[in-house]
Design an enzyme around this catalytic site. Structure first.
Site, PDB file in Angstrom:
ATOM      1  N   CYS A   1       3.649 -10.630 -14.411  1.00 18.63           N
ATOM      2  CA  CYS A   1       4.356 -10.234 -15.629  1.00 18.63           C
ATOM      3  C   CYS A   1       5.633 -11.032 -15.855  1.00 18.63           C
ATOM      4  O   CYS A   1       6.095 -11.155 -16.985  1.00 18.63           O
ATOM      5  CB  CYS A   1       4.660  -8.744 -15.604  1.00 18.63           C
ATOM      6  SG  CYS A   1       5.628  -8.217 -14.178  1.00 18.63           S
TER       7      CYS A   1
ATOM      8  N   GLU B   1       6.314  -0.740 -17.753  1.00 19.51           N
ATOM      9  CA  GLU B   1       6.560  -2.185 -17.717  1.00 19.51           C
ATOM     10  C   GLU B   1       5.313  -2.840 -18.286  1.00 19.51           C
ATOM     11  O   GLU B   1       4.238  -2.740 -17.714  1.00 19.51           O
ATOM     12  CB  GLU B   1       6.849  -2.632 -16.275  1.00 19.51           C
ATOM     13  CG  GLU B   1       7.408  -4.036 -16.182  1.00 19.51           C
ATOM     14  CD  GLU B   1       6.307  -5.072 -16.164  1.00 19.51           C
ATOM     15  OE1 GLU B   1       6.108  -5.738 -17.217  1.00 19.51           O
ATOM     16  OE2 GLU B   1       5.652  -5.214 -15.140  1.00 19.51           O
TER      17      GLU B   1
ATOM     18  N   ASN C   1      -2.592  -6.882 -10.238  1.00 24.42           N
ATOM     19  CA  ASN C   1      -1.981  -8.132  -9.784  1.00 24.42           C
ATOM     20  C   ASN C   1      -1.074  -7.977  -8.567  1.00 24.42           C
ATOM     21  O   ASN C   1      -0.856  -8.920  -7.824  1.00 24.42           O
ATOM     22  CB  ASN C   1      -1.213  -8.808 -10.936  1.00 24.42           C
ATOM     23  CG  ASN C   1      -0.136  -7.922 -11.518  1.00 24.42           C
ATOM     24  OD1 ASN C   1      -0.338  -6.733 -11.720  1.00 24.42           O
ATOM     25  ND2 ASN C   1       1.015  -8.511 -11.807  1.00 24.42           N
TER      26      ASN C   1
END
Length: 478
Positions: free
Chosen positions: A286, A252, A156
């Site tokens: 995210c 993450e 992304n």
């Protein structure tokens, strides 16, 4: 730039190499073939790690001014070719050209921040005589590089999140082996080209393209890799945690980000901020806004305006300057998002706008009355879907915001400073954005979450801290 958008090589410890086996890189917008890249083998990854052992020694002894010069020269290269980088991000991924330009600009900033932080990898003197047995001793501690960093990056943010691994690794004197997302390897390879141009010594950086189950497994379990820096999904993160062994991990792992809108909030600020936060990069973000809790007294006004602004989003070709949102990374992901929305609708949710799929495209979608125990209520959607809820009391809003297993970032909108601080203390997340959506980050801040949103922190200074360890030096004086 020297890149060939049809056949690309991978970067192994400073050399560009080809392989007979290849992977296709396709544009998710129309499935057109953009390029082919090497499909590395387990042996390729093992070789990259072996070469990185020598590279780590070189990197550890590289003078700080040289690290800074290399990082700044690489940043200059990206800046000079910014439009090519942006076009590559847009072609291989989901971002529109406008979104991709912003990412390319952030990459430059990340590299420059890394150069600046290289001069601040410092330690402190230690007063050993604070203990009776320490009298007659003098010493200090310094921060030293771990050695080899293994980095696994997502699709992304295919350029800047790679820079967030490479920049701090070089600044802190480590070697690094990057395994970029299979769907978006070109941006990472082009970033390696910037470091090649900057004359980074051989062995310090490798970018290995391949299938995660083949080469990623080698990287995360190799005993000579001293840290894994991973950005991706929770399931993959749990696998790394279970299999990587005794090495540092910074991970993450996503979120289901909440926003709380109090009755005194400026809707002129809150609504466009949350719309953008929900649908940036087709929601594949995210820290994208997923759940919005709105005081019941302003719920209808907020909802009506939010839906109106969402309907103004224009889906279309990513390179078209007027396009608001492009496709998801592939049709499979679009189908997954569609399933989650359909599941919510079956269990009582109402679709206020959107909810339709066309190939890899999925409309910006707003729902209300979503049951909190369905997939959308509990899990990360990672797509252009946002849920609206009304609440009666702040206690209720806080409880609902905290009820998922994630805790990356939260947003809140209010003019009341006292209530803002109350919420800040009670929200179980790694970051709280006041009068902003959850989708806000600068590359110099500590970035990470609580619970299943991950462990450790990114952000250049904080990544450097993760990629180094303290070494104590003590002199017993005559």
């Amino acid at each position: 730039m020297k890149v060939d958008l049809k056949r690309q090589k991978m970067f192994v410890a400073g050399d560009w190499v080809e392989r007979e086996r290849v992977l296709e890189v396709r544009n998710p917008e129309d499935d057109d073939l953009i390029a082919v890249v090497p499909r590395a083998s387990r042996k390729d990854m093992e070789e990259a790690v072996e070469l990185a052992k020598k590279g780590a020694q070189v990197s550890a002894h590289l003078p700080v001014y040289k690290r800074m010069n290399i990082l700044n020269k690489a940043a200059d290269y990206v800046e000079t070719h910014k439009e090519t980088y942006a076009k590559t991000i847009a072609l291989e991924g989901s971002k529109t050209i406008t979104e991709a330009r912003k990412e390319a600009g952030r990459c430059v900033e990340t590299l420059r921040l890394s150069a600046e932080e290289a001069r601040r990898v410092t330690g402190e003197t230690i007063p050993f005589d604070q203990s009776e047995g320490g009298v007659g001793r003098f010493g200090y501690y310094e921060r030293v590089p771990l050695g080899i960093i293994g980095a696994i990056t997502p699709f992304n943010d295919p350029l800047n999140l790679v820079a967030h691994k490479i920049g701090p690794a070089i600044a802190s004197g480590n070697a690094i082996v990057v395994k970029p997302a299979t769907a978006t390897p070109l941006s990472a390879l082009f970033l390696a080209e910037a470091f090649d141009y900057a004359e980074l010594p051989k062995g310090i950086l490798s970018v290995i393209t391949g299938i995660g189950s083949e080469v990623g497994q080698v990287l995360m379990t190799h005993p000579d890799v001293r840290m894994i820096s991973f950005t991706g999904g929770m399931e993959a993160g749990l696998k790394i945690a279970n299999q990587a062994g005794l090495k540092k991990k910074s991970m993450e792992l996503g979120s289901n980000s909440p926003v709380i809108v109090l009755e005194d909030a400026s809707l002129e600020e809150a609504i466009p901020s949350c719309v953008s936060g929900a649908f940036w990069a087709a929601g594949q973000n995210c820290i994208g806004v997923q759940r919005i809790y709105i005081d019941q007294s302003i719920y209808k006004e907020f909802k009506d305006q939010f839906v109106k602004e969402t309907k103004q989003y224009r889906l279309g070709p990513k390179l078209d300057e007027s396009t608001s949102m492009g496709p998801l990374i592939n049709e499979k992901e679009a189908k997954r998002v569609a399933f989650m929305v359909e599941d919510a609708e079956r269990t009582g949710a109402t679709i206020l706008t959107g909810g339709k799929r066309d190939g890899a495209f999925y409309e910006p979608t707003v729902l209300e009355n979503v049951p909190e125990d369905c997939h959308l209520g509990r899990e990360e959607v990672f797509g252009p879907v946002v849920l609206l809820y009304s609440y009666q009391t702040l206690t209720e809003a806080i409880e609902k915001a905290n009820q998922t297993d994630y805790g990356l970032q939260a947003g809140l909108f209010t003019k009341d400073l006292h209530r803002a601080f109350t919420l800040i203390k009670q929200l179980h997340v790694g970051g709280v954005m006041i009068n902003d959506s959850t989708d806000f980050r600068i590359d110099g801040m500590p970035f990470g979450g609580t619970k299943q949103s991950g462990v450790g922190r990114e952000g250049v200074k904080f990544s450097i801290h993760e990629m180094t360890e303290e070494k104590v030096i003590c002199f017993k004086l005559a």
